[in-house]
Design a protein around this motif. Structure first.
Motif, PDB file in Angstrom:
ATOM      1  N   HIS A  70       0.809  -1.214   0.000  1.00  0.00           N
ATOM      2  CA  HIS A  70       0.000   0.000   0.000  1.00  0.00           C
ATOM      3  C   HIS A  70       0.846   1.269   0.000  1.00  0.00           C
ATOM      4  N   THR A 124      -3.924   1.867   4.545  1.00  0.00           N
ATOM      5  CA  THR A 124      -4.114   0.415   4.578  1.00  0.00           C
ATOM      6  C   THR A 124      -4.313  -0.063   3.147  1.00  0.00           C
ATOM      7  N   SER A 145      -6.722  -1.661   1.848  1.00  0.00           N
ATOM      8  CA  SER A 145      -8.099  -1.517   1.381  1.00  0.00           C
ATOM      9  C   SER A 145      -8.552  -0.056   1.257  1.00  0.00           C
ATOM     10  N   GLU A 146      -7.771   0.857   1.775  1.00  0.00           N
ATOM     11  CA  GLU A 146      -8.103   2.281   1.695  1.00  0.00           C
ATOM     12  C   GLU A 146      -8.197   2.706   0.236  1.00  0.00           C
ATOM     13  N   ARG A 147      -9.162   3.565  -0.080  1.00  0.00           N
ATOM     14  CA  ARG A 147      -9.309   4.032  -1.463  1.00  0.00           C
ATOM     15  C   ARG A 147      -8.743   5.427  -1.668  1.00  0.00           C
TER      16      ARG A 147
END
Length: 160
Positions: A61, A85, A87-89
């Motif tokens: 990431h 993270t 999964s963070e966009r």
């Protein structure tokens, strides 16, 4: 991993890059915009090792690239894109360049490469109210980021 434009190559850092980074990070013009007042070989080696360690993370990431001037194969700075993270966009981008290369459009060119990479490879989104923290030499970059919807710019003039 490499990102390429007509003038620049953004590639993963290698341990051998520390001398070129120390050279520009020791420049008084560079130092006036940072909290530290000097840099040592050990400082820069630790700085680069953190980026090298990130290369092994899965899922990854954070991506920090050495910025290489294709004409002459010279390391002139670095730029990166980071998410808190996997999964963070949302992501942050940042750059630093050797002072003698300021004003040449390299930050803008690097931003284009990193933003394209972020949107295509890391599923990043950009929100209109995102904030960009820009050092004063990068005011052109601020205008560039504004085209992508960055709504607030914080400009720093020295020792941010």
């Amino acid at each position: 991993m490499m990102l390429e434009s007509e003038r620049l190559l953004l590639r993963e850092f290698a341990e051998s890059d520390w001398e070129a980074v120390l050279s520009y990070q020791s420049d008084p013009m560079y130092l006036q915009y940072y909290r530290w007042t000097h840099r040592t070989a050990r400082d820069v080696q630790s700085f680069l090792q953190a980026f090298i360690d990130q290369q092994q993370e899965r899922p990854r990431h954070s991506f920090q690239f050495a910025v290489i001037l294709r004409a002459g194969d010279e390391l002139i700075g670095n730029g990166g894109i980071r998410k808190s993270t996997p999964s963070e966009r949302q992501a942050e981008i940042g750059f630093e360049f050797a002072p003698r290369h300021w004003g040449c459009g390299y930050a803008t060119e690097s931003a284009g490469l990193l933003l394209a990479f972020g949107f295509e490879m890391t599923n990043m989104t950009l929100h209109h109210d995102d904030v960009a923290h820009i050092f004063i030499q990068d005011d052109i970059l601020g205008h560039y980021l504004g085209r992508f919807g960055v709504g607030k710019l914080h400009l720093y003039t020295q020792n941010a």
